[in-house]
Design a protein around this motif. Structure first.
Motif, mmCIF file in Angstrom:
data_model
loop_
_atom_site.group_PDB
_atom_site.id
_atom_site.type_symbol
_atom_site.label_atom_id
_atom_site.label_comp_id
_atom_site.label_asym_id
_atom_site.label_seq_id
_atom_site.Cartn_x
_atom_site.Cartn_y
_atom_site.Cartn_z
ATOM 1 N N UNK A 117 0.830 -1.208 0.000
ATOM 2 C CA UNK A 117 0.000 0.000 0.000
ATOM 3 C C UNK A 117 0.866 1.260 0.000
ATOM 4 N N UNK A 118 0.193 2.379 -0.164
ATOM 5 C CA UNK A 118 0.871 3.679 -0.113
ATOM 6 C C UNK A 118 0.698 4.340 1.249
ATOM 7 N N UNK A 119 0.201 3.581 2.230
ATOM 8 C CA UNK A 119 -0.081 4.137 3.542
ATOM 9 C C UNK A 119 1.199 4.159 4.387
ATOM 10 N N UNK A 120 1.902 5.283 4.321
ATOM 11 C CA UNK A 120 3.159 5.410 5.058
ATOM 12 C C UNK A 120 2.930 5.500 6.564
ATOM 13 N N UNK A 121 1.766 5.970 6.983
ATOM 14 C CA UNK A 121 1.490 6.106 8.411
ATOM 15 C C UNK A 121 1.448 4.735 9.091
ATOM 16 N N UNK A 122 0.769 3.757 8.492
ATOM 17 C CA UNK A 122 0.690 2.433 9.105
ATOM 18 C C UNK A 122 2.073 1.776 9.118
ATOM 19 N N UNK A 123 2.850 2.016 8.072
ATOM 20 C CA UNK A 123 4.209 1.467 8.033
ATOM 21 C C UNK A 123 5.049 2.064 9.161
ATOM 22 N N UNK A 124 4.894 3.366 9.394
ATOM 23 C CA UNK A 124 5.631 4.052 10.454
ATOM 24 C C UNK A 124 5.204 3.532 11.825
ATOM 25 N N UNK A 125 3.901 3.337 12.023
ATOM 26 C CA UNK A 125 3.396 2.826 13.303
ATOM 27 C C UNK A 125 3.954 1.434 13.583
ATOM 28 N N UNK A 126 3.950 0.575 12.583
ATOM 29 C CA UNK A 126 4.462 -0.788 12.764
ATOM 30 C C UNK A 126 5.954 -0.766 13.071
#
Length: 124
Positions: free
Chosen positions: A87-96
């Motif tokens: 995905x392009x969801x950088x926020x979820x990647x950052x949270x993980x």
């Protein structure tokens, strides 16, 4: 025949050859050739089909055993991580990434916080 077993999975999934092919990144013509036994599907395709549809590799290759593989918690986590990475969801990647750095106590608090947020969200 593998082609017949591929067709069983497609029909049980209530998909046309075109829809089934899209999910597996092949054309409708390729699906038709596999189902009709005109072309032997490559190992990579069979592995992808098994992962995507939860099919037992043994069953798809030999017809032996249960059609569907038991899905483990690790399988579910791997699938979700694959979706997140694609995905392009950088926020979820950052949270993980940040959650990975937390110790057990903070992970427990984060897990409880997320459970509460999900429960509240589902009531909306």
């Amino acid at each position: 025949m593998i082609g017949e077993r591929i067709q069983v999975i497609r029909k049980e999934s209530d998909l046309s050859q075109e829809e089934f092919g899209k999910r597996l990144a092949v054309s409708r013509n390729v699906v038709a050739k596999y189902e009709n036994g005109l072309v032997e599907p490559p190992e990579l395709f069979l592995n992808h089909l098994c992962m995507k549809f939860g099919v037992s590799e043994d069953w798809i290759k030999t017809g032996q055993g249960d059609i569907y593989a038991a899905i483990t918690e690790d399988d579910l986590v791997s699938e979700k991580l694959g979706i997140i990475l694609a995905s392009d969801n950088d926020m979820i990647k950052d949270i993980i990434t940040k959650a990975y750095e937390l110790d057990e106590d903070y992970l427990l608090m984060l897990n409880q916080l997320i459970d509460g947020m999900l429960a509240k969200q589902s009531k909306k």
